[in-house]
Design a protein around this motif. Structure first.
Motif: not given
Ligand code: HEC
Ligand code: HEC
Length: 189
Positions: A57, A60-61, A84, A160
């Motif tokens: 997790c 990507c961020h 997601h 984010s």
């Molecule tokens: C393939 C890439 C990728 C992976 C792997 C990933 N994410 Fe994300 N996630 C994103 C993207 C794209 C966003 C939206 C970001 C934005 O709007 O700038 C996001 C946003 C989020 C947000 C909201 C953040 C906010 O703006 O407040 C959360 C919470 C989150 N992810 C949790 C998780 C969790 C828990 C995992 C692991 C299970 C995970 N992410 C794995 C791509 C990913």
């Protein structure tokens, strides 16, 4: 004579602190630091120490600490990883279950301390968002920031990316004194 006792006592305290510090602060790179242990004791949010979580997790961020969102939000996120925020973040079932447990056990509302409690109190009975950045607490705390510092700032792009501005986000420290906005410098209220 008294001095010798004092010196021995100090030695014992220091070595105790050092050993417990090292035992508690194994971070995900396997590095040991006493500093990290002291940082834990300052008010903030518990840092993430689960390698699986930071790997899966945090690719990507920024790996958001579980205490930043209520359990209901994490549950919805973990139940819809195939869609997601426009990406497919699906994982093997065992990994999904392990991460879900980690998030739910430490979610805001379940972890009873400072920042998560403030987040829950500010949210009240309002619906739970999927995003940390849409929590009432978050919106309020960031209301003084200008678009040119965030969305229009190529080095930040969106709220984010916590760690672009919060220099100690990884350690779970978000107080305003550790904020440095790229291109704008330290935050001075
Ligand atoms: C393939 C890439 C990728 C992976 C792997 C990933 N994410 Fe994300 N996630 C994103 C993207 C794209 C966003 C939206 C970001 C934005 O709007 O700038 C996001 C946003 C989020 C947000 C909201 C953040 C906010 O703006 O407040 C959360 C919470 C989150 N992810 C949790 C998780 C969790 C828990 C995992 C692991 C299970 C995970 N992410 C794995 C791509 C990913
Ligand atoms: C563009 C830079 C920027 C980004 C990105 C950002 N923040 Fe902040 N944040 C700030 C600033 C500046 C303050 C202090 C605002 C004030 O005092 O008016 C702040 C305040 C906070 C506070 C309150 C701290 C306190 O001691 O009162 C928390 C908690 C926080 N941010 C968490 C987050 C999280 C979690 C993320 C990512 C989801 C995030 N921030 C993303 C700039 C940012």
């Amino acid at each position: 004579m008294k001095r010798t006792y004092l010196a021995i006592l100090l030695l014992v305290i220091v070595s105790l602190l050092t050993t417990t510090g090292i035992a508690l602060s194994d971070d995900d790179d396997g590095k040991h630091s006493l500093l990290a242990w002291f940082e834990r004791t300052t008010p903030g949010i518990d840092p993430v120490e689960t390698r699986l979580y930071t790997q899966e997790c945090g690719s990507c961020h920024f790996p958001y600490q579980p205490g930043l969102l209520p359990a209901g939000s994490w549950e919805t996120i973990m139940d819809s990883l195939d869609n997601h925020f426009g990406e497919n973040a699906e994982l093997a079932e065992t990994d999904t279950n392990a991460i879900r447990n980690f998030l739910l056990n430490n979610a805001a509302g379940r972890a009873n301390y400072g920042l998560p409690n403030k987040i829950m109190a500010a949210q009240g009975d309002r619906p739970l968002p999927l995003r940390i950045t849409e929590l009432r607490y978050f919106v309020y705390e960031h209301s003084e920031l200008d678009k040119k510092m965030v969305q229009d700032n190529p080095q930040v792009k969106s709220f984010s990316h916590c760690d672009r501005c919060h220099q100690s986000a990884k350690q779970g420290l978000y107080d305003e004194h550790t904020v440095k906005i790229p291109g704008f410098g330290r935050w001075d209220d």
